[in-house]
Design an enzyme around this catalytic site. Structure first.
Site, PDB file in Angstrom:
ATOM      1  N   CYS A  87       0.786  -1.230   0.000  1.00 34.50           N
ATOM      2  CA  CYS A  87       0.000   0.000   0.000  1.00 34.50           C
ATOM      3  C   CYS A  87       0.821   1.285   0.000  1.00 34.50           C
ATOM      4  O   CYS A  87       0.375   2.271  -0.592  1.00 34.50           O
ATOM      5  CB  CYS A  87      -0.995  -0.006   1.160  1.00 34.50           C
ATOM      6  SG  CYS A  87      -0.284  -0.366   2.781  1.00 34.50           S
ATOM      7  N   HIS A 283      -2.436   1.074   7.145  1.00 34.51           N
ATOM      8  CA  HIS A 283      -2.689   1.146   5.710  1.00 34.51           C
ATOM      9  C   HIS A 283      -2.482   2.566   5.210  1.00 34.51           C
ATOM     10  O   HIS A 283      -2.821   3.538   5.889  1.00 34.51           O
ATOM     11  CB  HIS A 283      -4.118   0.695   5.410  1.00 34.51           C
ATOM     12  CG  HIS A 283      -4.468   0.710   3.949  1.00 34.51           C
ATOM     13  ND1 HIS A 283      -3.863  -0.118   3.038  1.00 34.51           N
ATOM     14  CD2 HIS A 283      -5.345   1.461   3.244  1.00 34.51           C
ATOM     15  CE1 HIS A 283      -4.356   0.117   1.830  1.00 34.51           C
ATOM     16  NE2 HIS A 283      -5.253   1.070   1.929  1.00 34.51           N
TER      17      HIS A 283
END
Length: 350
Positions: A87, A283
């Site tokens: 990510c 994330h």
């Protein structure tokens, strides 16, 4: 399905490429994770700090599907990811693709799949292109000289940045501070964001209207706060024990890593139309502000064929959100039921 799964303990998911964590003074570790001291088992806290580190992936997972959308009148690629996608790399690259007029980063229109190596090559070319053609006082030093360790943070350095780039595909250590949406403990990985002029934000803030929590948390980072809680729980002074309990309760009550005060500060800090990276729950997401509201780019590979699902609203801390198309109009997300897929009339009116 989570976009970036947390690491499994070593005994459950052995990693050949895992870094060996070496204890250092103060109960920390060289990789940023706090090493519990004596009595740490009594602290009801997660062992992992708020960082995004991707588990080791199989070779075929290094290929990522490209979703093509119409963005500002141009066909624009969005790199999607499976459960364990890198990510940090994708969040940065999607920003460069969305602002290709400024970054110059583009893909062939027929491109449907891209590898991590190709993404790294595009990112490296973009960073190298930022090097000034004509040396200017001060700026050229950032590309040639080692950083000045008397400055905090140090100036971006092109050589150090190239060393950090491979980490973007495996995960970055991020240690937030609870005092501001752009407050992080400075690490070498932050050089990439600085050099590309990509803002990095989070929304895990202490509400100033809670003086006890402000006193307990102070200006500490996440890792420092965990160490303080462990120390306070072992203290004989009742006031220190109480302060440690307050800090522990703050971490437990804000486990989503986003507070309403943080969301308000985030909305105020991000500029209209600004593309940035938002860190939450291990994330990294691509974020934009449109007409005063915050949206996260939808990169889940499950929406690869859904051209009308491009952005997801970020308007509360509970995870309830709405899907929007490229023009930020509400759209129905097939296969997803509930308020996020079919918002009530009052939300539609808003």
């Amino acid at each position: 399905q989570p976009a970036c799964a947390p690491r499994l303990p070593a005994d459950e998911h052995p990693r050949e490429d895992a870094q060996e964590e070496q204890p250092v003074e103060g109960g920390g570790s060289l990789t940023g994770a706090p090493v519990p001291g004596p009595g740490a088992g009594a602290v009801g806290l997660p062992a992992e700090p708020p960082r995004a580190r991707t588990p080791s992936r199989e070779a075929e997972a290094d290929f990522y599907c490209v979703k093509w959308i119409t963005w500002k009148g141009e066909r624009t690629p969005v790199i999607t990811q499976s459960e364990n996608g890198p990510c940090p790399l994708l969040a940065i690259m999607n920003i460069l693709f969305l602002q290709w007029k400024a970054s110059g980063v583009k893909l062939p229109p027929q491109k449907e799949v891209i590898t991590a190596e190709e993404l790294m090559a595009h990112l490296g070319d973009c960073i190298l292109s930022t090097q000034p053609r004509e040396p200017s006082e001060g700026l050229q030093l950032n590309f040639q000289q080692p950083p000045c360790f008397f400055l905090s943070p140090p100036p971006p350095n092109i050589n150090d940045t190239m060393t950090v780039l491979p980490k973007l595909s495996t995960g970055l250590d991020v240690n937030v501070r609870f005092t501001g949406v752009s407050d992080f403990e400075y690490t070498p990985e932050c050089i990439v964001f600085d050099l590309l002029n990509v803002p990095l934000y989070h929304g895990w803030l202490v509400d100033p209207q809670s003086p006890e929590v402000v006193q307990a948390v102070g200006k500490l980072s996440y890792n420092q706060l965990v160490e303080k809680i462990i120390t306070c729980k072992q203290a004989s002074d009742s006031s220190l024990v109480s302060e440690g309990l307050v800090a522990e309760q703050f971490l437990e009550s804000t486990a989503s890593q986003l507070t309403y005060h943080g969301l308000c500060e985030l909305t105020a800090a991000v500029r209209e139309g600004e593309l940035s990276v938002f860190f939450r729950n291990n994330h990294f997401s691509t974020m934009i502000k449109h007409k005063g509201h915050l949206y996260l780019l939808v990169t889940d590979q499950g929406f690869l064929q859904e051209e009308r699902v491009v952005w997801e609203s970020l308007h509360n801390v509970d995870g309830d959100s709405c899907f929007c198309d490229t023009d930020f109009h509400l759209s129905h997300a097939p296969g997803k039921e509930g308020a996020a897929a079919a918002p009530p009339d009052h939300r539609l009116q808003q």
